[in-house]
Motif scaffolding. Sequence first.
Motif, PDB file in Angstrom:
ATOM      1  N   GLY A  13       0.819  -1.204   0.000  1.00  0.00           N
ATOM      2  CA  GLY A  13       0.000   0.000   0.000  1.00  0.00           C
ATOM      3  C   GLY A  13       0.850   1.249   0.000  1.00  0.00           C
ATOM      4  O   GLY A  13       2.033   1.229  -0.320  1.00  0.00           O
ATOM      5  N   ASN A  23       4.465  -0.985  -4.194  1.00  0.00           N
ATOM      6  CA  ASN A  23       3.253  -0.697  -4.962  1.00  0.00           C
ATOM      7  C   ASN A  23       3.622  -0.300  -6.390  1.00  0.00           C
ATOM      8  O   ASN A  23       3.060  -0.805  -7.371  1.00  0.00           O
ATOM      9  CB  ASN A  23       2.470   0.424  -4.270  1.00  0.00           C
ATOM     10  CG  ASN A  23       1.035   0.517  -4.752  1.00  0.00           C
ATOM     11  OD1 ASN A  23       0.639  -0.146  -5.697  1.00  0.00           O
ATOM     12  ND2 ASN A  23       0.252   1.363  -4.110  1.00  0.00           N
ATOM     13  N   MET A  49      -2.630  -4.541   4.964  1.00  0.00           N
ATOM     14  CA  MET A  49      -3.399  -4.229   3.754  1.00  0.00           C
ATOM     15  C   MET A  49      -4.621  -5.139   3.680  1.00  0.00           C
ATOM     16  O   MET A  49      -4.493  -6.358   3.769  1.00  0.00           O
ATOM     17  CB  MET A  49      -2.477  -4.433   2.550  1.00  0.00           C
ATOM     18  CG  MET A  49      -3.055  -4.150   1.198  1.00  0.00           C
ATOM     19  SD  MET A  49      -1.715  -4.392  -0.012  1.00  0.00           S
ATOM     20  CE  MET A  49      -2.632  -4.296  -1.530  1.00  0.00           C
ATOM     21  N   GLU A  51      -7.048  -6.769   1.461  1.00  0.00           N
ATOM     22  CA  GLU A  51      -7.237  -7.030   0.032  1.00  0.00           C
ATOM     23  C   GLU A  51      -8.704  -6.945  -0.379  1.00  0.00           C
ATOM     24  O   GLU A  51      -9.018  -6.689  -1.550  1.00  0.00           O
ATOM     25  CB  GLU A  51      -6.662  -8.404  -0.346  1.00  0.00           C
ATOM     26  CG  GLU A  51      -7.443  -9.616   0.134  1.00  0.00           C
ATOM     27  CD  GLU A  51      -7.082 -10.036   1.542  1.00  0.00           C
ATOM     28  OE1 GLU A  51      -7.458 -11.154   1.938  1.00  0.00           O
ATOM     29  OE2 GLU A  51      -6.421  -9.251   2.245  1.00  0.00           O
ATOM     30  N   THR A  54      -9.158  -3.345  -1.379  1.00  0.00           N
ATOM     31  CA  THR A  54      -8.122  -2.785  -2.250  1.00  0.00           C
ATOM     32  C   THR A  54      -8.457  -3.071  -3.702  1.00  0.00           C
ATOM     33  O   THR A  54      -8.545  -4.240  -4.105  1.00  0.00           O
ATOM     34  CB  THR A  54      -6.739  -3.377  -1.909  1.00  0.00           C
ATOM     35  OG1 THR A  54      -6.432  -3.110  -0.531  1.00  0.00           O
ATOM     36  CG2 THR A  54      -5.660  -2.761  -2.791  1.00  0.00           C
ATOM     37  N   GLU A  55      -8.640  -2.026  -4.471  1.00  0.00           N
ATOM     38  CA  GLU A  55      -8.992  -2.191  -5.885  1.00  0.00           C
ATOM     39  C   GLU A  55      -7.886  -2.929  -6.629  1.00  0.00           C
ATOM     40  O   GLU A  55      -6.716  -2.575  -6.546  1.00  0.00           O
ATOM     41  CB  GLU A  55      -9.223  -0.820  -6.523  1.00  0.00           C
ATOM     42  CG  GLU A  55      -9.744  -0.899  -7.950  1.00  0.00           C
ATOM     43  CD  GLU A  55     -10.014   0.468  -8.554  1.00  0.00           C
ATOM     44  OE1 GLU A  55     -10.289   0.527  -9.769  1.00  0.00           O
ATOM     45  OE2 GLU A  55      -9.948   1.474  -7.816  1.00  0.00           O
ATOM     46  N   TYR A  67      -2.000  -9.119  -6.315  1.00  0.00           N
ATOM     47  CA  TYR A  67      -2.138  -7.676  -6.523  1.00  0.00           C
ATOM     48  C   TYR A  67      -1.056  -7.234  -7.485  1.00  0.00           C
ATOM     49  O   TYR A  67       0.123  -7.533  -7.283  1.00  0.00           O
ATOM     50  CB  TYR A  67      -2.003  -6.942  -5.181  1.00  0.00           C
ATOM     51  CG  TYR A  67      -2.147  -5.439  -5.273  1.00  0.00           C
ATOM     52  CD1 TYR A  67      -3.358  -4.850  -5.619  1.00  0.00           C
ATOM     53  CD2 TYR A  67      -1.066  -4.603  -5.015  1.00  0.00           C
ATOM     54  CE1 TYR A  67      -3.501  -3.478  -5.699  1.00  0.00           C
ATOM     55  CE2 TYR A  67      -1.190  -3.222  -5.096  1.00  0.00           C
ATOM     56  CZ  TYR A  67      -2.405  -2.662  -5.434  1.00  0.00           C
ATOM     57  OH  TYR A  67      -2.540  -1.291  -5.522  1.00  0.00           O
TER      58      TYR A  67
END
Length: 403
Positions: A13, A23, A49, A51, A54-55, A67
Motif C-alpha cells: 500500500g 506498490n 493491507m 485485500e 483494495t482495488e 495484486y
Amino acid sequence: MQHVFIVGAKSLGAYGGYETFLNKLTEYHQDNADIKYHVACKADGEGSMDEATTEGAVKISENEFSYHNAHCFKVKSFPIGSAQAIVYDISSLRKCCKYIEKMHIEHPIVYILACRIGPVTGYFQRKIHALGGKLYLNPDGHEFLRAKWPFLVRKYWKLSERMMVKHSDLVICDSKNIEKYIHETYAKYQPKTTFIAYGAETRKSRLADDDKSLLNWYKEKGLTPKGYYLAVGRFVPENNYETMIREFMKSDTKRDFAIITTHNEALLEKIDREFHFRADKRIKFVGTVYDEELLMKIRENAYGYFHGHEVGGTNPSLLEALGSTELNLLFDIGFNKEVAEDGALYWNKEPGNMAQLIHKADGMSRNEVAELGAKAHRRIREWYSWDYIAAQYGRLWEKKENA
C-alpha cells in the motif's frame, strides 16, 4: 521467469516508503512475464493491507492474494515493541524458503528491505544458497542514528546492519552516499553493491484548481495557494522541525508554514516550551493527508517546500517535493544535495541561516523560481521517475549471474 521474494515491508500500500516502492514496482512490472514477485505482507495491525477493500486485489486463499500480478502472502505479526519487526521479517523469510522448496523454484532472489535481522542473516543466506538462490539487501538509511530508539536498540541496529551487509550477495543502495558509506564502513567484507534510487511521480495532480476537496481543505486550514511554505514528513527529531520552526519564527515572511505530519505530542510540547510557536499564527499543523492526488496538489500550490531530513538515503517526500514544488529549501546534507543538485536552495542549523534563506526566497522573481523548479523537475524526470527505477530493477533481476 525470475522469481523475486521481497521481505521487510508492511504491505504493497501507500503506508510508507517501502510500501509505496513495492506498490509502484509491482505496478510497473505487472505485465512483465519474465518477473514474478512474491511479497510478504502483515496479516494484521498497523500498515497491514485489506485485500477485500483494495482495488485490483484478488483473494487466493485465507492467507494469500494477488495484486499487480504479484503473489502476496500474509504473515502474522506480534505486538512486542521494537522486536515486532524482527520477528515479522524472520517469519516472512521462513515462509519464503518453504514456498521456494515446495514449488521447486530455481535460482530465486530473496530481497530484504532494511537491516533488522542481522544475527540470523548468515543462517538464511546459507539456506537460500542451498535452494539455489541469492540474498539481496536494501539497507535503507542510518536507522541506528534515529533519536526515537533507546541506546541499546541503536547498538543492535548497527550490529544488525554489519551482519546483514556481511551475509548479502548484493547490497542495493537507494543513495550514492549510502553506497559510499557501505564500502567505507564494511570494506573488510568487500561488499558487492549497486545503486538504484527510490522513485517519484512525474505527472501533475489530477485535481483541478477549483476541486471541492481542495478548496474545502484550504478553507478548513486557513491557507491559500502560493501563500504558504510546506513540510511533509514524520514529526521526529532527525527531520529537524525544531530548526525549521525556530528559523521560520525569526523570518519576516508574510506566508504561512503548513506542516503535514504525524502526531508526536512530546516533541510538540518541547518545541513550544523553547520557542512558544503557538503564538505565531503563521505556523499551522494541519494533520495528515493520505489522499495522493490532494497531497500532490497541495505540494504544487505551495510557494516553497522545507525539507529537514538528515537520516537516511533517498527520501520519498523529497523526491515528491522536487517533482511537484518549484521552490525547495533543503537541509544541507549529502543525501539531499545528491538528489536535488542545483535545483534547490540549501540551509544549515546555524542560527539565522534558514531565516535569511526564507527572506531570499520571498524576494525571488517569478523567473528565478520557475528556473529552479525546471531544474528540480528535470532531475526527477531523468533520474528518479518510477518508470526509470522500475526499468533498472528489471535489468538487475534479469542479469545472467543471478542464475
